[in-house]
Enzyme design. Sequence first.
Site, PDB file in Angstrom:
ATOM      1  N   GLY A 138       0.817  -1.219   0.000  1.00 41.76           N
ATOM      2  CA  GLY A 138       0.000   0.000   0.000  1.00 41.76           C
ATOM      3  C   GLY A 138       0.845   1.260   0.000  1.00 41.76           C
ATOM      4  N   ASP A 139       1.915   1.250   0.777  1.00 43.84           N
ATOM      5  CA  ASP A 139       2.820   2.394   0.793  1.00 43.84           C
ATOM      6  C   ASP A 139       3.510   2.542  -0.564  1.00 43.84           C
ATOM      7  OD1 ASP A 139       2.213   3.010   3.433  1.00 43.84           O
ATOM      8  OD2 ASP A 139       3.857   1.803   4.226  1.00 43.84           O
ATOM      9  N   ALA A 140       3.872   1.410  -1.164  1.00 45.62           N
ATOM     10  CA  ALA A 140       4.489   1.456  -2.490  1.00 45.62           C
ATOM     11  C   ALA A 140       3.501   2.023  -3.506  1.00 45.62           C
ATOM     12  CB  ALA A 140       4.964   0.069  -2.913  1.00 45.62           C
ATOM     13  N   GLY A 143       3.306   5.725  -2.992  1.00 43.03           N
ATOM     14  CA  GLY A 143       4.522   6.371  -3.478  1.00 43.03           C
ATOM     15  C   GLY A 143       4.541   6.499  -4.993  1.00 43.03           C
TER      16      GLY A 143
END
Length: 176
Positions: A138-140, A143
């Site tokens: 999710g963070d990727a 980003g």
Amino acid sequence: MLTWGCCPVIVCPPAIMELAKQAASSNKPFILSLSAPFIPQFFKDVVDASAPYWDYIIGNETEAAAYAESHALPSKEPKDVARHLADLPKENGQRKRVAIITQGTDPTLVAVQGEDGIKEFPVHAIEPSKINDTNGAGDAFAGGFLAGLVQGKPLEASIDMGQWLAKLSIQELGPS
């Protein structure tokens, strides 16, 4: 471009509100990541206070369901939550709010404030044997998506960039 994840919510809510107000007054995008199911559950008041300032809201299907539960929405379906999030009242009327819900291997859902329907973006296929760890996917995604926005790419291309980076991320062991 201003972003916000879970840490500022926990550590310093007044700083988040100041950032949100500055973003609105200077017409800079303000992006919120729901970050984890406990954020809309245990920090509901802070999340709600910042809601009028969101230009983009990003979450996954579990975070969307937690938001729906904490706000007693009639449905926890990701499409319904995306529509609700997109259509909340907004302070800066110079751009529409965009709500994005990722769903693992199911299509990424996008609702745009005031527009009918939900856009669906199929995820990039990957062989199950290549998946090592979904932590950090999710963070990727966020980003990659934000990289597209910073580069001035359209929404569709930014979603594609987020999905591409998430696909790379899940092939690694641990968030990277």
